[in-house]
Design an enzyme around this catalytic site. Sequence first.
Site, PDB file in Angstrom:
ATOM      1  CG  ASP A   4      -8.170   5.644 -16.584  1.00  0.00           C
ATOM      2  OD1 ASP A   4      -7.991   6.411 -17.556  1.00  0.00           O
ATOM      3  OD2 ASP A   4      -7.581   4.558 -16.457  1.00  0.00           O
ATOM      4  CE1 TYR A  39     -12.795   7.018  -7.692  1.00  0.00           C
ATOM      5  CE2 TYR A  39     -11.940   7.877  -5.626  1.00  0.00           C
ATOM      6  CZ  TYR A  39     -12.120   7.996  -6.989  1.00  0.00           C
ATOM      7  OH  TYR A  39     -11.630   9.089  -7.649  1.00  0.00           O
TER       8      TYR A  39
END
Length: 395
Positions: free
Chosen positions: A129, A227
């Site tokens: 994003d 992540y």
Amino acid sequence: AGRGGGGRGFTHGVLVTTARARARLGGKGRADARRCESCGSGGGDAPGPGDEDDESARRGEHGWMDAAVMRAETARFRMTVSYDGTDFNGWQVQPASQPASRTVQGALEACLSRRFACAVRVVASSRTDTGVHARGQVAHFDIPAVSAHAQSLAPSHHAGGNDLRFCADAQAAALRKLAFQLNSMLPDDVRVGRIEPAPPPSLVSVLGAPAELKPWHSIYCSRAKIYSYKLLLGSSHMPPLERRYRAYQHRRCDTDLLSAALERFEGEHDFSAFANRQNSGIAAVNAVRTVYSAKLVMEGHSACSALSEPASSQFTSSCQDARDTVIWCRAEFRLSGALYKMVRNVMGTALHVATTDGVGLDYIDTLLAGRDRRKVPKAAPAHGLCLDRIIFDGY
């Protein structure tokens, strides 16, 4: 139209395929081409910009590209990519109505298309994003097989015996040169690491369908994603040199509770409540994802007057008041895949539990069971999140 009458064009970083090229590459109809032009993805209900998982590719809607690879008309390569997401509008190329949007995919496709004088599509394993960083993104791209052989990027089919070693050495040198050339063309906030030929085709089952022989694919061949989310806890401000890559929480935070809250998300769950908007494609039907691990890693402590860098994790503050100590830490996630803003919403919820009196771990169970995004706390800021690694079999 493509250069030299090749039948493929490139506009604002979006692949445009003419009828002539479609006939050569697998015969997809006009409707698929229109969808490709409008959303920068394959046909069908492709997800919007910034979705973590490219559901359209999971549904086989890039099949005409795979078919060209299987017929040896194009050669597929995979590459690792790192980027500072601060000034990018996410990974995915935006619709033609937003040509000014700066995206990582757009930057890479523009350079590859210029380098090979034809439209080149780049498909990433995870579509990060806006504002999210990556140090271990993995993507693939296809180029005409003729170009690949002519430039020693792929070995000749006629090589044999002692020629194989020579071809392998020449190929490795050509791929290193290609990475160097791309990095000299790319902006400073995105870099290509290793480039190598994609593994050979194998039997792949997509979304539970019967296994088919398919070329290696950066999305449906991935096994897990890692992540990290960097945090500075207990500080009233963010050190300037950390502001792009670490989020801060000025409210007092119970790190033991934060760790327990993260671990509460481990396992297989329906994460409908942790997707920022209604998902499209297969994600609208199945929002189940598996979090293999979610843990808090302590990086160190420092006094409020020495925020420039953390001390060793063994450091014990000499401050009489614990509020005079700031904590440097990061959350690490290993998961099968992510919905739109799912990791940031999970992080925001864990922080809410750890900083709000009277909110216990059962709160997380209630949110997961309720599947209502409106009841989930605000997502953590994008700049603290980084895609560290994509895991594949043997890679």
